[in-house]
Design a protein around this motif. Sequence first.
Motif, mmCIF file in Angstrom:
data_model
loop_
_atom_site.group_PDB
_atom_site.id
_atom_site.type_symbol
_atom_site.label_atom_id
_atom_site.label_comp_id
_atom_site.label_asym_id
_atom_site.label_seq_id
_atom_site.Cartn_x
_atom_site.Cartn_y
_atom_site.Cartn_z
ATOM 1 N N LEU A 1 0.816 -1.203 0.000
ATOM 2 C CA LEU A 1 0.000 0.000 0.000
ATOM 3 C C LEU A 1 0.853 1.258 0.000
ATOM 4 N N LYS A 2 0.645 2.102 -1.003
ATOM 5 C CA LYS A 2 1.315 3.393 -1.099
ATOM 6 C C LYS A 2 0.324 4.540 -0.921
ATOM 7 N N VAL A 3 -0.907 4.191 -0.493
ATOM 8 C CA VAL A 3 -1.960 5.191 -0.301
ATOM 9 C C VAL A 3 -2.622 4.942 1.048
ATOM 10 N N SER A 4 -3.513 5.851 1.425
ATOM 11 C CA SER A 4 -4.124 5.790 2.751
ATOM 12 C C SER A 4 -5.262 4.775 2.801
ATOM 13 N N LYS A 5 -5.709 4.503 4.040
ATOM 14 C CA LYS A 5 -6.851 3.601 4.234
ATOM 15 C C LYS A 5 -8.122 4.170 3.604
ATOM 16 N N ALA A 6 -8.330 5.486 3.741
ATOM 17 C CA ALA A 6 -9.543 6.084 3.180
ATOM 18 C C ALA A 6 -9.560 5.968 1.657
ATOM 19 N N GLN A 7 -8.393 6.038 1.036
ATOM 20 C CA GLN A 7 -8.375 5.851 -0.417
ATOM 21 C C GLN A 7 -8.765 4.428 -0.786
ATOM 22 N N GLN A 8 -8.348 3.450 0.010
ATOM 23 C CA GLN A 8 -8.744 2.072 -0.262
ATOM 24 C C GLN A 8 -10.254 1.904 -0.160
ATOM 25 N N LEU A 9 -10.867 2.554 0.819
ATOM 26 C CA LEU A 9 -12.320 2.518 0.927
ATOM 27 C C LEU A 9 -12.963 3.162 -0.302
ATOM 28 N N ALA A 10 -12.470 4.346 -0.654
ATOM 29 C CA ALA A 10 -13.071 5.107 -1.754
ATOM 30 C C ALA A 10 -12.949 4.385 -3.088
ATOM 31 N N LEU A 11 -11.824 3.693 -3.298
ATOM 32 C CA LEU A 11 -11.599 3.046 -4.591
ATOM 33 C C LEU A 11 -12.553 1.885 -4.855
ATOM 34 N N THR A 12 -13.160 1.334 -3.794
ATOM 35 C CA THR A 12 -14.146 0.273 -4.029
ATOM 36 C C THR A 12 -15.415 0.835 -4.683
ATOM 37 N N VAL A 13 -15.593 2.156 -4.615
ATOM 38 C CA VAL A 13 -16.671 2.817 -5.340
ATOM 39 C C VAL A 13 -16.168 3.268 -6.715
ATOM 40 N N VAL A 14 -14.991 3.858 -6.734
ATOM 41 C CA VAL A 14 -14.437 4.395 -7.985
ATOM 42 C C VAL A 14 -14.211 3.282 -9.003
ATOM 43 N N TYR A 15 -13.621 2.174 -8.566
ATOM 44 C CA TYR A 15 -13.290 1.069 -9.465
ATOM 45 C C TYR A 15 -14.476 0.113 -9.576
ATOM 46 N N PHE A 16 -14.880 -0.144 -10.793
ATOM 47 C CA PHE A 16 -16.021 -1.027 -10.995
ATOM 48 C C PHE A 16 -15.571 -2.474 -11.169
ATOM 49 N N ASP A 17 -16.167 -3.363 -10.373
ATOM 50 C CA ASP A 17 -15.908 -4.795 -10.492
ATOM 51 C C ASP A 17 -17.052 -5.556 -9.833
ATOM 52 N N PRO A 18 -17.825 -6.318 -10.589
ATOM 53 C CA PRO A 18 -18.932 -7.078 -9.984
ATOM 54 C C PRO A 18 -18.479 -8.151 -9.016
ATOM 55 N N LEU A 19 -17.185 -8.518 -9.064
ATOM 56 C CA LEU A 19 -16.662 -9.571 -8.195
ATOM 57 C C LEU A 19 -15.443 -9.018 -7.461
ATOM 58 N N GLN A 20 -15.700 -8.137 -6.513
ATOM 59 C CA GLN A 20 -14.645 -7.362 -5.863
ATOM 60 C C GLN A 20 -13.917 -8.174 -4.798
ATOM 61 N N ALA A 21 -12.601 -8.324 -4.966
ATOM 62 C CA ALA A 21 -11.785 -9.038 -3.978
ATOM 63 C C ALA A 21 -11.318 -8.057 -2.905
ATOM 64 N N ILE A 22 -11.708 -8.317 -1.652
ATOM 65 C CA ILE A 22 -11.378 -7.452 -0.522
ATOM 66 C C ILE A 22 -10.471 -8.224 0.445
ATOM 67 N N PHE A 23 -9.606 -7.494 1.173
ATOM 68 C CA PHE A 23 -8.702 -8.075 2.179
ATOM 69 C C PHE A 23 -7.685 -9.029 1.547
ATOM 70 N N TRP A 24 -7.188 -8.694 0.363
ATOM 71 C CA TRP A 24 -6.172 -9.518 -0.283
ATOM 72 C C TRP A 24 -4.960 -9.629 0.639
#
Length: 630
Positions: A487-510
């Motif tokens: 991670l080179k970005v903040s936690k809030a950016q990780q939250l926000a990107l799950t909205v910004v980036y579209f993926d019907p099968l979103q992998a979280i907590f990799w």
Amino acid sequence: MKRKICYQLLLASLLLAGTYSSLLAQTKAAARLESPDHQTKIELKITETGQLAYQMKFNGHGVAEWSALGLETNGPELSKGIKIKSQVKTDHKKSFDWPLGEDSKIDNHYQQLVLHCSSINARFDVVMRAYNGSFAFRYICRDIGKGIVKLKKELTEFNLSDIYEIYQYHEESIFRPVRLNDLPGICDMPATLVSGQPLYLSIGEAENRNYTKCVLIKGPKPNSLRFDFYTDTIYRNNEIKAVNKDTQVEFRDSLITPWRTISCTGTAIGLHAFSELNLKLTEPLTDAPPVNVKPGKVFRVPVNTQGGLDGIELAKRMNFQYIMFDAGWYGAEFRTTSDPTQTIPELDLPKVIAYGQSKGIGVILYVNYVGLKAKLDTILPLYKKWGVSGLKFGFVDGGTQKGLSWLDSAMQKVNDYGFILNVHDHYKPTGLSRRYPYQLSQEGIRGDENSPDAFHNTVLPYTRYLAGPADFTFCYPNATNAFSKNLKVSKAQQLALTVVYFDPLQAIFWYGKPQDYNTDDPDLGFFKSVPTVWDESHYLQGEIGKSISVARRKKDVWYLGSASGLTPLTTHLNLNFLKKHFTYTATIYEDDGKNGIRISTRKVTSKDQLVVDIAEKSGQAVIICPNEHQ
């Protein structure tokens, strides 16, 4: 003398009339089409050598000057001596339901022109469509004779009318903005270009089922691009260098290319209008909407029985829909001796699947290309019997004609069995999810596995995501592991990107482990809530590599994600997309400056603005829920 002068005048008149007749004939031979809003206009002509060429204008400005079309083969002549025998122009105003996308209903409005062409030894069609902001075309030769025809070269050019900068990348590389005239090596599609007007272009392909994956290289003229066949690459001095080219591009019976597309807009966020173009251009197998396909969030679990059981518990508490066993569950993935019909001793897969079914959590299994090629037809009925929910393909050939043809066939087989599918590694989508809706996601992106920075993260919405969904493999810090390597970005950016980036099968907590996350942590409430498919989407503000703000709606709830690049972001977002005469509660997730998340709430209406004031490499994620009618 007078008779001589009259003769000369008569001759001049005849020559002038002949010239006019010739020009008139050329005008009649030319073809034109334009978008439904009349702002995107395309003209076509046949050159002196009998080659088809096009030019494109957008809002009265030149986009592409006369640029060549055509294919060079060892059989049918598809590039020279072309004659347009007839043409058919039609207007289309359709829409289709798409519950697996960024918008639940997609408008598909365009003007289509079909040129019926002939040459010395071939008859073929060039099918063209003009959308608002986009020009799409493909070549169709349904009868290429007996035997195999080899495609030597695709002659398609993009001779651009202005000086552009292109965001060069290949597969899962970083992005490198370079002047088009200085472009070294190759660039993948979709390729994004920016001029000083400003004008933003996206050049891509749709419905690639049995072709090679073409790449873009510098064309013969200034400010031009042309196609080259798929190449493997190496990186030398931070430049992308071609190594091996796909030379065996062959066809039998018929030759149909993917759609080639060029789209243009006056703003960076306007590029989002083209993110559904590939779906519009791909022919579905049925007009019925894909209502039985289940999108969702995925948690990758440790490859053993207890890891699977614990992962199911975490998925249930987090409102995830799937767990996934990645590489290793049936042995070393690249060995032919590893059998994807058998599990390793450490994994009691029937027990895990049964437990998942009792909790409403599906199980996805990874299978490497080695195992897929050897046993795809065996494992599909077997996995159905086991109760598996989906597959993840690993290290497939997503570039050569041979690989893409195999993949198209495999996608259809998986789709027919009703397994959701995620194709990993360097494959990028071309709209085939419209044809095979169980094919929900793919990688073809530099995600958190490869430690992208904030510049990269704020380039992706304007580039790779225009092709379709991507599995970004989100990491998220916990008390045990900060994932500082990834991670080179903040936690809030990780939250926000799950909205910004579209993926019907979103992998979280990799890379995360089930026991490392306290699901009662307030910030994880955002992951519990955020959907993966949407009813409505809007890009609100942003610039390539600098920032992005996206609003998406699921039913009556809106989700907003904002991310900054390498500089801070201060802006105001108009909330006029909210229903009028309603009040809403906005729950705002932001970085607290101490590696944590600050959560606040406020009442908002459609008349309000939301302040975004975040540091570099940061983000803001928001959930806006309706309260009551005013």
